[in-house]
Scaffold this motif. Structure first.
Motif, PDB file in Angstrom:
ATOM      1  N   TYR A 250       0.827  -1.157   0.168  1.00 10.46           N
ATOM      2  CA  TYR A 250       0.080   0.121   0.073  1.00 10.46           C
ATOM      3  C   TYR A 250       0.827   1.256   0.033  1.00 10.46           C
ATOM      4  O   TYR A 250       1.911   1.204   0.650  1.00 10.46           O
ATOM      5  N   GLU A 251       0.610   2.282  -0.900  1.00 14.13           N
ATOM      6  CA  GLU A 251       1.174   3.580  -0.611  1.00 14.13           C
ATOM      7  C   GLU A 251       0.343   4.668  -0.604  1.00 14.13           C
ATOM      8  O   GLU A 251      -0.970   4.542  -1.218  1.00 14.13           O
ATOM      9  N   ARG A 252       0.437   5.726   0.126  1.00  9.33           N
ATOM     10  CA  ARG A 252      -0.216   6.881   0.198  1.00  9.33           C
ATOM     11  C   ARG A 252       0.593   8.262  -0.225  1.00  9.33           C
ATOM     12  O   ARG A 252       1.645   8.193   0.658  1.00  9.33           O
ATOM     13  N   GLY A 253       0.228   9.065  -1.111  1.00  5.13           N
ATOM     14  CA  GLY A 253       1.022  10.152  -1.446  1.00  5.13           C
ATOM     15  C   GLY A 253       2.416   9.845  -1.869  1.00  5.13           C
ATOM     16  O   GLY A 253       3.255  10.436  -1.789  1.00  5.13           O
ATOM     17  N   GLY A 254       2.735   8.666  -2.593  1.00  2.90           N
ATOM     18  CA  GLY A 254       3.639   8.095  -3.180  1.00  2.90           C
ATOM     19  C   GLY A 254       4.734   7.361  -2.408  1.00  2.90           C
ATOM     20  O   GLY A 254       5.841   6.975  -2.641  1.00  2.90           O
ATOM     21  N   GLN A 255       4.416   7.231  -1.021  1.00  2.00           N
ATOM     22  CA  GLN A 255       5.190   6.372   0.396  1.00  2.00           C
ATOM     23  C   GLN A 255       4.650   5.349   0.592  1.00  2.00           C
ATOM     24  O   GLN A 255       3.369   5.153   0.685  1.00  2.00           O
ATOM     25  N   ARG A 256       5.502   4.321   0.794  1.00  2.00           N
ATOM     26  CA  ARG A 256       4.825   2.943   1.209  1.00  2.00           C
ATOM     27  C   ARG A 256       4.343   3.242   2.710  1.00  2.00           C
ATOM     28  O   ARG A 256       4.906   4.044   3.503  1.00  2.00           O
ATOM     29  N   CYS A 257       3.403   2.474   3.017  1.00  2.00           N
ATOM     30  CA  CYS A 257       2.659   2.682   4.709  1.00  2.00           C
ATOM     31  C   CYS A 257       2.207   1.414   4.873  1.00  2.00           C
ATOM     32  O   CYS A 257       2.194   0.486   3.944  1.00  2.00           O
ATOM     33  N   THR A 258       1.637   1.339   6.092  1.00  4.78           N
ATOM     34  CA  THR A 258       1.156   0.223   6.684  1.00  4.78           C
ATOM     35  C   THR A 258      -0.331   0.029   5.834  1.00  4.78           C
ATOM     36  O   THR A 258      -0.895   0.789   5.158  1.00  4.78           O
ATOM     37  N   THR A 259      -0.988  -1.306   6.239  1.00  2.00           N
ATOM     38  CA  THR A 259      -2.295  -1.324   5.578  1.00  2.00           C
ATOM     39  C   THR A 259      -3.456  -0.369   6.106  1.00  2.00           C
ATOM     40  O   THR A 259      -3.095   0.259   7.105  1.00  2.00           O
ATOM     41  N   PRO A 260      -4.115  -0.217   5.421  1.00  4.21           N
ATOM     42  CA  PRO A 260      -5.332   0.917   5.576  1.00  4.21           C
ATOM     43  C   PRO A 260      -6.014   0.598   7.096  1.00  4.21           C
ATOM     44  O   PRO A 260      -6.615   1.551   7.607  1.00  4.21           O
ATOM     45  N   TRP A 261      -6.212  -0.616   7.458  1.00  2.75           N
ATOM     46  CA  TRP A 261      -6.965  -1.103   8.797  1.00  2.75           C
ATOM     47  C   TRP A 261      -5.966  -0.985   9.856  1.00  2.75           C
ATOM     48  O   TRP A 261      -6.488  -1.578  10.774  1.00  2.75           O
ATOM     49  N   THR A 262      -4.713  -0.644   9.841  1.00  2.00           N
ATOM     50  CA  THR A 262      -4.158  -0.611  10.966  1.00  2.00           C
ATOM     51  C   THR A 262      -3.134   0.541  11.246  1.00  2.00           C
ATOM     52  O   THR A 262      -3.205   1.468  10.605  1.00  2.00           O
ATOM     53  N   ASP A 263      -3.269   1.083  12.559  1.00  2.00           N
ATOM     54  CA  ASP A 263      -2.284   2.083  13.078  1.00  2.00           C
ATOM     55  C   ASP A 263      -2.992   3.537  12.493  1.00  2.00           C
ATOM     56  O   ASP A 263      -2.168   4.264  12.155  1.00  2.00           O
ATOM     57  N   HIS A 264      -4.084   3.745  12.771  1.00  2.00           N
ATOM     58  CA  HIS A 264      -4.851   5.133  12.492  1.00  2.00           C
ATOM     59  C   HIS A 264      -5.056   5.730  13.582  1.00  2.00           C
ATOM     60  O   HIS A 264      -5.435   4.999  14.714  1.00  2.00           O
ATOM     61  N   VAL A 265      -4.825   7.278  13.912  1.00  2.00           N
ATOM     62  CA  VAL A 265      -5.398   7.972  14.767  1.00  2.00           C
ATOM     63  C   VAL A 265      -6.308   8.874  14.341  1.00  2.00           C
ATOM     64  O   VAL A 265      -6.119   9.468  13.285  1.00  2.00           O
ATOM     65  N   CYS A 266      -7.382   9.230  15.265  1.00  2.00           N
ATOM     66  CA  CYS A 266      -8.110  10.363  14.635  1.00  2.00           C
ATOM     67  C   CYS A 266      -7.667  11.697  14.562  1.00  2.00           C
ATOM     68  O   CYS A 266      -7.078  12.151  15.665  1.00  2.00           O
ATOM     69  N   PRO A 267      -7.791  12.475  13.538  1.00  3.93           N
ATOM     70  CA  PRO A 267      -7.082  13.872  13.781  1.00  3.93           C
ATOM     71  C   PRO A 267      -7.948  14.745  14.349  1.00  3.93           C
ATOM     72  O   PRO A 267      -7.120  15.599  14.735  1.00  3.93           O
ATOM     73  N   ASN A 268      -8.872  14.365  14.755  1.00 10.15           N
ATOM     74  CA  ASN A 268      -9.759  15.378  15.734  1.00 10.15           C
ATOM     75  C   ASN A 268      -9.431  15.265  17.331  1.00 10.15           C
ATOM     76  O   ASN A 268      -9.054  16.330  17.919  1.00 10.15           O
ATOM     77  N   CYS A 269      -9.363  14.083  17.934  1.00  5.62           N
ATOM     78  CA  CYS A 269      -9.259  13.741  19.178  1.00  5.62           C
ATOM     79  C   CYS A 269      -8.235  12.920  19.502  1.00  5.62           C
ATOM     80  O   CYS A 269      -7.879  12.712  20.673  1.00  5.62           O
ATOM     81  N   GLN A 270      -7.394  12.588  18.588  1.00  9.07           N
ATOM     82  CA  GLN A 270      -6.231  11.662  18.787  1.00  9.07           C
ATOM     83  C   GLN A 270      -6.458  10.257  19.400  1.00  9.07           C
ATOM     84  O   GLN A 270      -5.566   9.331  19.832  1.00  9.07           O
ATOM     85  N   SER A 271      -7.676   9.829  19.364  1.00 12.78           N
ATOM     86  CA  SER A 271      -8.105   8.594  19.908  1.00 12.78           C
ATOM     87  C   SER A 271      -7.580   7.474  18.718  1.00 12.78           C
ATOM     88  O   SER A 271      -7.702   7.686  17.577  1.00 12.78           O
ATOM     89  N   GLN A 272      -7.334   6.300  19.159  1.00 13.18           N
ATOM     90  CA  GLN A 272      -7.063   4.986  18.386  1.00 13.18           C
ATOM     91  C   GLN A 272      -8.198   4.097  18.135  1.00 13.18           C
ATOM     92  O   GLN A 272      -7.824   2.782  17.593  1.00 13.18           O
ATOM     93  N   ASN A 273      -9.336   4.474  18.850  1.00 12.72           N
ATOM     94  CA  ASN A 273     -10.509   3.597  18.655  1.00 12.72           C
ATOM     95  C   ASN A 273     -11.301   3.920  17.305  1.00 12.72           C
ATOM     96  O   ASN A 273     -12.140   4.901  17.519  1.00 12.72           O
ATOM     97  N   ILE A 274     -10.709   3.468  16.240  1.00 12.23           N
ATOM     98  CA  ILE A 274     -11.088   3.690  14.843  1.00 12.23           C
ATOM     99  C   ILE A 274     -11.950   2.615  14.136  1.00 12.23           C
ATOM    100  O   ILE A 274     -11.557   1.439  14.343  1.00 12.23           O
ATOM    101  N   LYS A 275     -12.924   2.666  13.756  1.00 14.15           N
ATOM    102  CA  LYS A 275     -13.572   1.800  12.860  1.00 14.15           C
ATOM    103  C   LYS A 275     -13.264   2.113  10.929  1.00 14.15           C
ATOM    104  O   LYS A 275     -13.530   3.205  10.911  1.00 14.15           O
ATOM    105  N   VAL A 276     -13.115   0.777  10.708  1.00 14.26           N
ATOM    106  CA  VAL A 276     -12.556   1.359   9.227  1.00 14.26           C
ATOM    107  C   VAL A 276     -13.395   0.171   8.264  1.00 14.26           C
ATOM    108  O   VAL A 276     -13.303  -1.045   8.698  1.00 14.26           O
ATOM    109  N   PHE A 277     -13.594   0.958   6.994  1.00  9.50           N
ATOM    110  CA  PHE A 277     -14.221  -0.073   5.996  1.00  9.50           C
ATOM    111  C   PHE A 277     -13.832   0.550   4.826  1.00  9.50           C
ATOM    112  O   PHE A 277     -13.837   1.555   4.538  1.00  9.50           O
TER     113      PHE A 277
END
Length: 100
Positions: A42-69
């Motif tokens: 997986y790449e985002r912005g031309g850079q390799r990254c982790t899979t879309p369903w792991t290691d995300h943080v909310c940009p609003n409250c910095q919570s890691q309790n994220i639902k992904v689909f």
């Protein structure tokens, strides 16, 4: 020869703490190893990254309790309406004749 194909995927994220939603687009490259295995990068912005369903943080409250689909790109065609009984009878007739 190893097959490689790529595509774009859109993923939607929802923070379960503050209910903020956002989406991100990834480019995914699939690699076939020639032995029945497959790997995806997986790449985002031309850079390799982790899979879309792991290691995300909310940009609003910095919570890691994220639902992904995943979110389909573009519009999909409407489901066609059911055909008349005559078409179904023809299919069964062709199957009996081993023509389909």
């Amino acid at each position: 020869m190893h097959d490689t194909w790529s595509g774009h995927e859109m993923w939607v994220y929802e923070c379960l703490a503050c209910m903020t939603t956002w989406d991100e687009q990834f480019e995914v490259r699939h690699y076939d190893d020639g032995h029945g295995g497959e790997a995806a990068v997986y790449e985002r912005g031309g850079q390799r990254c982790t899979t879309p369903w792991t290691d995300h943080v909310c940009p609003n409250c910095q919570s890691q309790n994220i639902k992904v689909f995943s979110k389909p790109l573009g519009r999909h065609a409407e489901v066609p309406k059911a055909r008349a009984n005559g078409d179904v009878a023809m299919v069964f007739h062709l199957r009996r004749l081993h023509a389909w």
